[in-house]
Scaffold this motif. Structure first.
Motif, PDB file in Angstrom:
ATOM      1  N   SER A 112     -34.076  22.422  47.769  1.00  0.00           N
ATOM      2  CA  SER A 112     -35.393  23.365  48.791  1.00  0.00           C
ATOM      3  C   SER A 112     -34.885  24.247  49.481  1.00  0.00           C
ATOM      4  O   SER A 112     -35.942  25.384  49.353  1.00  0.00           O
ATOM      5  CB  SER A 112     -37.235  22.408  49.066  1.00  0.00           C
ATOM      6  N   LYS A 113     -34.255  24.561  50.450  1.00  0.00           N
ATOM      7  CA  LYS A 113     -33.423  25.360  50.820  1.00  0.00           C
ATOM      8  C   LYS A 113     -32.427  25.094  51.227  1.00  0.00           C
ATOM      9  O   LYS A 113     -31.361  24.655  50.809  1.00  0.00           O
ATOM     10  CB  LYS A 113     -33.643  24.650  52.307  1.00  0.00           C
ATOM     11  N   LEU A 114     -31.709  26.254  51.454  1.00  0.00           N
ATOM     12  CA  LEU A 114     -29.802  26.410  51.132  1.00  0.00           C
ATOM     13  C   LEU A 114     -29.476  26.665  52.276  1.00  0.00           C
ATOM     14  O   LEU A 114     -29.836  27.125  53.459  1.00  0.00           O
ATOM     15  CB  LEU A 114     -29.945  27.903  50.859  1.00  0.00           C
ATOM     16  N   PRO A 115     -28.643  26.119  52.405  1.00  0.00           N
ATOM     17  CA  PRO A 115     -27.310  25.828  54.010  1.00  0.00           C
ATOM     18  C   PRO A 115     -27.848  27.415  54.253  1.00  0.00           C
ATOM     19  O   PRO A 115     -27.545  28.167  53.424  1.00  0.00           O
ATOM     20  CB  PRO A 115     -25.766  25.654  53.427  1.00  0.00           C
ATOM     21  N   PRO A 116     -26.745  27.691  55.483  1.00  0.00           N
ATOM     22  CA  PRO A 116     -26.658  29.696  56.296  1.00  0.00           C
ATOM     23  C   PRO A 116     -25.367  29.849  55.232  1.00  0.00           C
ATOM     24  O   PRO A 116     -24.357  29.287  55.357  1.00  0.00           O
ATOM     25  CB  PRO A 116     -26.048  28.343  57.195  1.00  0.00           C
ATOM     26  N   THR A 117     -25.865  31.204  54.742  1.00  0.00           N
ATOM     27  CA  THR A 117     -24.630  31.530  53.879  1.00  0.00           C
ATOM     28  C   THR A 117     -23.385  31.550  54.970  1.00  0.00           C
ATOM     29  O   THR A 117     -23.581  32.284  56.359  1.00  0.00           O
ATOM     30  CB  THR A 117     -25.104  32.909  53.767  1.00  0.00           C
ATOM     31  N   GLY A 118     -21.984  31.735  54.330  1.00  0.00           N
ATOM     32  CA  GLY A 118     -21.225  31.136  54.910  1.00  0.00           C
ATOM     33  C   GLY A 118     -20.585  30.490  55.217  1.00  0.00           C
ATOM     34  O   GLY A 118     -18.778  29.915  56.143  1.00  0.00           O
ATOM     35  N   SER A 119     -21.120  29.541  55.252  1.00  0.00           N
ATOM     36  CA  SER A 119     -20.830  28.293  55.888  1.00  0.00           C
ATOM     37  C   SER A 119     -19.490  27.502  55.187  1.00  0.00           C
ATOM     38  O   SER A 119     -19.572  27.654  53.606  1.00  0.00           O
ATOM     39  CB  SER A 119     -22.148  27.088  56.076  1.00  0.00           C
ATOM     40  N   GLY A 120     -18.957  26.432  55.394  1.00  0.00           N
ATOM     41  CA  GLY A 120     -18.514  25.971  54.983  1.00  0.00           C
ATOM     42  C   GLY A 120     -18.947  24.273  54.028  1.00  0.00           C
ATOM     43  O   GLY A 120     -19.800  24.406  54.132  1.00  0.00           O
ATOM     44  N   PRO A 121     -17.819  24.109  53.058  1.00  0.00           N
ATOM     45  CA  PRO A 121     -18.397  23.145  52.049  1.00  0.00           C
ATOM     46  C   PRO A 121     -19.157  21.959  52.631  1.00  0.00           C
ATOM     47  O   PRO A 121     -18.655  21.451  54.099  1.00  0.00           O
ATOM     48  CB  PRO A 121     -17.440  22.231  51.884  1.00  0.00           C
ATOM     49  N   VAL A 122     -20.356  21.487  52.767  1.00  0.00           N
ATOM     50  CA  VAL A 122     -21.305  20.798  53.178  1.00  0.00           C
ATOM     51  C   VAL A 122     -21.608  19.454  52.073  1.00  0.00           C
ATOM     52  O   VAL A 122     -21.004  19.537  50.565  1.00  0.00           O
ATOM     53  CB  VAL A 122     -22.629  21.244  53.108  1.00  0.00           C
ATOM     54  N   ILE A 123     -21.665  18.227  52.668  1.00  0.00           N
ATOM     55  CA  ILE A 123     -22.369  17.183  51.856  1.00  0.00           C
ATOM     56  C   ILE A 123     -23.191  17.293  51.254  1.00  0.00           C
ATOM     57  O   ILE A 123     -24.948  17.178  52.426  1.00  0.00           O
ATOM     58  CB  ILE A 123     -22.394  15.470  53.179  1.00  0.00           C
ATOM     59  N   TYR A 124     -23.397  16.840  50.189  1.00  0.00           N
ATOM     60  CA  TYR A 124     -25.079  17.368  49.464  1.00  0.00           C
ATOM     61  C   TYR A 124     -25.665  16.042  48.923  1.00  0.00           C
ATOM     62  O   TYR A 124     -26.870  15.906  49.564  1.00  0.00           O
ATOM     63  CB  TYR A 124     -24.826  18.393  48.369  1.00  0.00           C
ATOM     64  N   GLN A 125     -25.286  14.988  48.087  1.00  0.00           N
ATOM     65  CA  GLN A 125     -25.423  13.681  47.589  1.00  0.00           C
ATOM     66  C   GLN A 125     -24.240  13.079  48.257  1.00  0.00           C
ATOM     67  O   GLN A 125     -23.644  13.287  47.550  1.00  0.00           O
ATOM     68  CB  GLN A 125     -25.866  14.177  46.414  1.00  0.00           C
ATOM     69  N   VAL A 126     -24.986  11.075  47.926  1.00  0.00           N
ATOM     70  CA  VAL A 126     -23.979  10.596  47.891  1.00  0.00           C
ATOM     71  C   VAL A 126     -24.797   9.317  47.021  1.00  0.00           C
ATOM     72  O   VAL A 126     -25.784   8.787  47.519  1.00  0.00           O
ATOM     73  CB  VAL A 126     -23.859  10.358  49.383  1.00  0.00           C
ATOM     74  N   GLY A 127     -24.394   9.045  46.122  1.00  0.00           N
ATOM     75  CA  GLY A 127     -24.634   7.727  45.750  1.00  0.00           C
ATOM     76  C   GLY A 127     -23.505   7.119  44.667  1.00  0.00           C
ATOM     77  O   GLY A 127     -23.051   7.264  44.486  1.00  0.00           O
ATOM     78  N   PRO A 128     -24.736   5.540  44.190  1.00  0.00           N
ATOM     79  CA  PRO A 128     -23.211   4.230  43.593  1.00  0.00           C
ATOM     80  C   PRO A 128     -23.773   4.863  42.047  1.00  0.00           C
ATOM     81  O   PRO A 128     -24.983   5.501  41.410  1.00  0.00           O
ATOM     82  CB  PRO A 128     -24.058   3.333  43.181  1.00  0.00           C
ATOM     83  N   CYS A 129     -23.064   4.476  41.083  1.00  0.00           N
ATOM     84  CA  CYS A 129     -23.168   5.193  39.554  1.00  0.00           C
ATOM     85  C   CYS A 129     -22.217   3.444  39.013  1.00  0.00           C
ATOM     86  O   CYS A 129     -21.774   3.545  39.483  1.00  0.00           O
ATOM     87  CB  CYS A 129     -22.074   6.257  39.273  1.00  0.00           C
ATOM     88  N   PHE A 130     -23.214   3.430  37.565  1.00  0.00           N
ATOM     89  CA  PHE A 130     -22.978   2.215  37.306  1.00  0.00           C
ATOM     90  C   PHE A 130     -23.104   1.984  35.592  1.00  0.00           C
ATOM     91  O   PHE A 130     -23.248   2.407  34.882  1.00  0.00           O
ATOM     92  CB  PHE A 130     -24.246   1.283  37.536  1.00  0.00           C
ATOM     93  N   ALA A 131     -22.475   3.934  35.808  1.00  0.00           N
ATOM     94  CA  ALA A 131     -22.105   4.229  34.056  1.00  0.00           C
ATOM     95  C   ALA A 131     -21.609   3.419  33.224  1.00  0.00           C
ATOM     96  O   ALA A 131     -22.010   3.046  32.131  1.00  0.00           O
ATOM     97  CB  ALA A 131     -20.687   5.488  34.260  1.00  0.00           C
TER      98      ALA A 131
END
Length: 986
Positions: A107-126
């Protein structure tokens, strides 16, 4: 797309996996945007498996980890510095985990020029179709890495610390033991302004869960037995629990051992795991059992034995035996591998009893001989290697460590002298006696053991116990044996010049006396009916006195003899050291009441009473006071009994017995007469020593004889030449009545452990009745009885009884009344014969008129089948003699004949009567010489009936020696008899 991949390995189930908790986690305080609230679980979790530390430089792919360890984590190496390039294209929608996650722009973007950020974290049961057995929020609790929250404009940078946290989360997840496979991956999501967001997924595959546990092919071992053994060993596969390969192997071993105990050594148990259709990670666990042939021992061959024969050694083995005559009872012939070690110890123990101190038994070999035609049995020869070694004589015999009891007091307990063959059985007996000696003085922690040294051997190390050095002093106040001193320099062993050099052993008995203990408190639990004072008066331990273990044994035996409780043994006798007290113990007796109240209302049939109706109450623990009270109202076609009795075993709180019994009884003896008695009896008893009492009895009764068999009447009237005293015996000249007033002392010694189901102990009783203090009958009646029980195994015991009785008139009484004469027969004397059928007979009519002396022997072999049920093998023998006759091995059968007239037919009263009505001169002639002892042998099933409160008996008897005996129907006694009864023979 930059991608950091944590190394993925498929893992097999290993024994290192622990049992897994399935509880769901409670919710934590914080939440993650776009995800459901993260639940929390208890903080106490299993520690994470070891993970290689993060390396500063790139690392090649890791090799497969060892079994039981988690997949290793390969961290990302620091990226080399790069020159800025053109902005990357925005990602749009990123589908991950087989479409389980659809990652779109924030919904909002991080500041332009920022380094990598943690976006999503979750489990996967594929790997399991996107579904988890355990709530996914439980796993989120263990994931401490938190994503950014774009709506709040909170952006968490992705750094080296982030990768360290991924490794920690990996360890925490693996440590739950919920998972079979685990990996962590990162994906790049490029935002519209060119900043890179990291999406971290934890790929999980959960462990399988058990839905059904089944045993297929189990025929010889019931599933209930398997469950019982698993419970005993604290092994349980719970439904809906995780599959644990180590646990499965343990169950497999238990099932195999159960089959091996029954002789199925070749049984195979194969576990099989089958997924359940339509279920997620749910399986059925099946143990497929192939029983195979039963291993039967045809013979046992001991290899290496010279001094002792195979047969002697084979008889010492209790479980693995060659088949014998009683194999259908003993179970001999079946090979039981788990029991062989016990058998080997018995063989070694026998060798050590014969002086072969260093004898050894090796592992057996099974030589297969053949299989039975149906394949159900496999016959083997059991080959047992034996090393006998030298036979040793006792050289020196000393004591060490004894300070309380001097060596001179201990030496007589050990029946081994210098020059005797060493015998470990005598050592054990001596230690048992020493333990009793020390225990009586409060030293209940006493331990002793033999320390053996072999001076005749080239190298003579001490065996039999720790510290094989010389005794510390002579054992008289020298204190405990200390550690051995420095070893002397080794010297070359001198070779033995003779092949049979004298082998001797020095024996040092090491005594660890311990402390002296005193009784702090004695308590009873479980006596819901019996009062404490009734129990305490039987106990010979006293609070504040020395803790005498022999007095405790004596007290337990006295309590067991009461019959109020189930046998006190094992854990029911609880002795614990008193907390926060020096040298004191608390004694707790855990009692379990038995019903000693017998209420009878109904009808029945027996050999004594015939058909009868009865209303009776009897108790040996009246109102919990230990008193005996009985009242009986019985009416039948052969007997009636009206009786009230009361006995107080502790009069005025002293060990004085006082009792009174008032009765009015009638009993009909088939084919003979009816005896009617009424009167009263009183008894007084006093202690005469441990387990012995002295009694004085007095009774007065009025006895009538009525309903005489006509044969008795005619014989008494017309056959005075045959038996001139028969009329007096039948009371024909005295109005059919006698008044008997008699007093008699008696002595009873009783150590039998249980009055209902005895297994060990002795009972001896002797009495001397004197009639003539009033009344109109004068006689003396001494009798003695000895009973002995000895336990053979925990399930078997033997019992013997010998009884002798004599009665004779004196003074004005010339002939004993028939009801005072002696008879044998019936389930309480010689089981295969009818009641009162063995005794002296009238030569004219063959009617039993009794004797004045009897001799009786009984033997029983008692086998506990299950619970209160016993199989009893018995043999009974006895004889009755009259005045002028002696006990003998042979007796002469006679009959009366009348020259020129009729010959009475013995056994048919109605054919005798015509002869009696026309008496002619007759003579008695011998017919045959037969065994004087009448013998009965057979078996009976004896089980306890709570309603009757006495053993109920089904008796099958064979009578090999029965010549000259008629049953109650005046027919020759049968060879086989079946009857039922209550009570015990002795």
């Amino acid at each position: 797309m930059l991608k950091l991949r944590v190394y993925l390995l498929a893992f097999a189930l290993s024994a290192a996996c622990a049992t897994h908790a399935g509880a769901q986690a409670p919710s934590p305080a914080s939440t993650t945007e776009g995800l459901p609230p993260v639940p929390s679980i208890p903080a106490s979790q299993a520690p994470a498996p070891a993970v290689p530390p993060q390396q500063p430089s790139p690392t090649p792919p890791l090799p497969s980890p060892p079994a039981g360890q988690p997949p290793a984590v390969q961290p990302r190496s620091p990226a080399p510095a790069q020159t800025p390039g053109p902005p990357r294209e925005a990602t749009g929608t990123l589908a991950l985990c087989n479409g389980m996650y659809q990652i779109g722009p924030p919904s909002k973007l991080p500041p332009t020029g920022s380094g990598p950020v943690i976006y999503q974290v979750g489990p996967c049961f594929a790997k399991q179709g996107g579904l988890s057995v355990i709530d996914a929020n439980t796993y989120l609790y263990y994931i401490q890495l938190r994503p950014s929250i774009p709506s709040q404009d909170r952006w968490i940078p992705y750094t080296d610390t982030t990768e360290d946290q991924i490794v920690k989360d990996f360890k925490a997840l693996w440590g739950t033991n919920f998972l079979d496979d685990l990996s962590a991956e990162t994906y790049d999501y490029v935002f519209a302004n060119g900043v890179v967001g990291k999406v971290i997924l934890y790929n999980m595959e959960e462990r399988q869960r058990v839905k059904i546990v089944d045993y297929v092919g189990s025929k010889k071992v019931e599933q209930s037995k398997i469950d019982e053994e698993l419970k005993k060993q604290n092994i349980q596969i719970r439904l809906d629990s995780f599959i644990d390969e180590g646990l499965v192997r343990r169950v497999t071993g238990v099932v195999h051992d159960l089959y091996a105990e029954k002789g199925y050594e070749y049984a195979e148990v194969k576990p099989e795991i089958k997924p359940v259709a339509g279920g997620t990670k749910i399986v059925n666990l099946t143990f497929n059992i192939s029983e195979g042939p039963k291993v039967k021992i045809r013979s046992i061959d001991f290899i290496g034995n010279k001094a002792i024969s195979d047969g002697t050694l084979g008889r010492k083995m209790k479980e693995n035996k060659a088949p014998g005559f009683l194999k259908f009872i003993t179970g001999a012939g079946t090979y039981k591998e788990a029991k062989f070690e016990d058998d080997a110890e018995k063989v070694v123990g026998y060798y050590r009893e014969q002086g072969y101190v260093k004898a050894r038994v090796g592992q057996p070999e099974l030589k297969v001989l053949e299989d039975s035609k149906d394949g159900k049995n496999r016959f083997i020869e059991l080959q047992v290697p034996v090393t006998e070694g030298e036979r040793y004589r006792v050289n020196e015999f000393n004591f060490a460590g004894n300070t309380v009891v001097k060596s001179a007091g201990l030496r007589p307990l050990f029946k081994l002298d210098k020059g005797d063959w060493y015998n470990e059985k005598l050592i054990r007996k001596g230690l048992d006696k020493a333990r009793e000696l020390y225990g009586s003085g409060g030293y209940f922690e006493f331990v002793g053991y033999p320390d053996l040294a072999f001076p005749s051997d080239p190298a003579a190390p001490a065996t039999g116990g720790p510290a094989g050095g010389p005794a510390n002093g002579d054992g008289d106040g020298a204190g405990p044996a200390g550690p051995p001193g420095p070893a002397a320099p080794a010297s070359p062993a001198k070779p033995t010049t003779k092949a049979n050099a004298k082998a001797v052993v020095d024996v040092t008995m090491r005594m660890e006396e311990g402390k002296q203990y005193f009784v702090h408190r004695i308590t009873f639990v479980g006596n819901t009916t019996t009062r404490d004072n009734v129990i305490r008066r039987e106990v010979r331990l006293f609070e504040g006195n020395v803790f005498n273990t022999e007095a405790l044994k004596y007290s337990v035996r006295r309590l067991n003899q009461l019959g109020y409780f189930k046998n006190l043994e094992g854990e029911a006798i609880d002795v614990q050291k008193t907390p926060n007290a020096e040298n004191q113990v608390d004694v707790k007796l855990k009692l379990e009441e038995q019903n000693r109240n017998q209420v009878t209302f109904g009808a029945g049939v027996s050999q004594y009473e015939g058909f009868f109706g009865q209303l009776a109450f009897q108790t040996s623990n009246f109102m919990g006071r230990g008193e005996t009270f009985s009242v009986s109202l019985q009416q039948g076609n052969r007997a009636k009994n009206y009786q009230v009795g009361f006995t107080e075993p502790f009069l005025f709180d002293r060990p004085i017995t006082a009792g009174v019994d008032v009765f009015n009884q009638e009993i009909q003896y088939l084919g003979a007469y009816t005896q009617a008695s009424k009167g009263a009896t009183t008894v007084w008893g006093f202690p005469a020593g441990p387990f012995s009492r002295f009694f004085v009895n007095y009774s007065y009764q009025n006895v009538r004889v009525k309903d005489l068999n006509p044969a008795y009447l005619q014989a008494a009237t017309f056959s005075n030449t045959n038996n001139p005293f028969l009329a007096d015996s039948l009371l024909l000249n005295q109005g059919g009545e006698r008044r008997i007033s008699k007093i008699g002392p008696s002595y009873v010694y009783n150590t039998v452990d249980n009055p209902i189901f005895p297994t060990t102990g002795r009972r001896f009783s002797a009495s001397f009745d004197l009639a003539g203090l009033g009344g109109n009958s004068n006689f003396i009646n001494p009798k003695a009885e000895a009973v002995w029980y000895k336990q053979q195994t925990h399930r078997t015991s033997v019992g013997f009884r010998a009884a002798v009785e004599y009665i004779t008139p004196y003074g004005s009484t010339q002939q004993l009344p028939i009801f005072e004469k002696l008879f044998l027969g019936g389930e309480y004397s010689i089981r295969g014969f009818d009641i009162r059928s063995i005794g002296t007979r009238d030569p004219a009519t063959q009617l039993v008129i009794g004797g004045n002396k009897s001799l009786l022997f009984n033997a029983e072999y008692l086998i506990s089948i299950a619970g209160p049920v016993r199989l009893v093998l018995f043999a009974d023998a006895g004889q009755v003699r009259d005045q002028g006759e002696h006990f003998a091995w042979k007796e002469t059968l006679t009959r009366q004949v009348t020259p020129g007239g009729l010959t009475p037919f013995a056994g048919d009263v109605f054919q005798v009567l015509p002869f009696l009505r026309n008496p002619l001169p007759s003579v008695t002639v011998p017919v045959d010489e037969v065994a004087a002892f009448k013998v009965s042998t057979g078996a009976e099933i004896r089980f306890f009936m709570p309603v009757l409160n006495v053993p109920f008996r089904l008796i099958f008897a064979m009578n090999p020696s029965r010549a000259g005996v008629l049953d109650n129907n005046f027919q020759p006694e049968k060879q086989y008899k079946f009857r039922f009864a209550v009570g015990t023979t002795f």
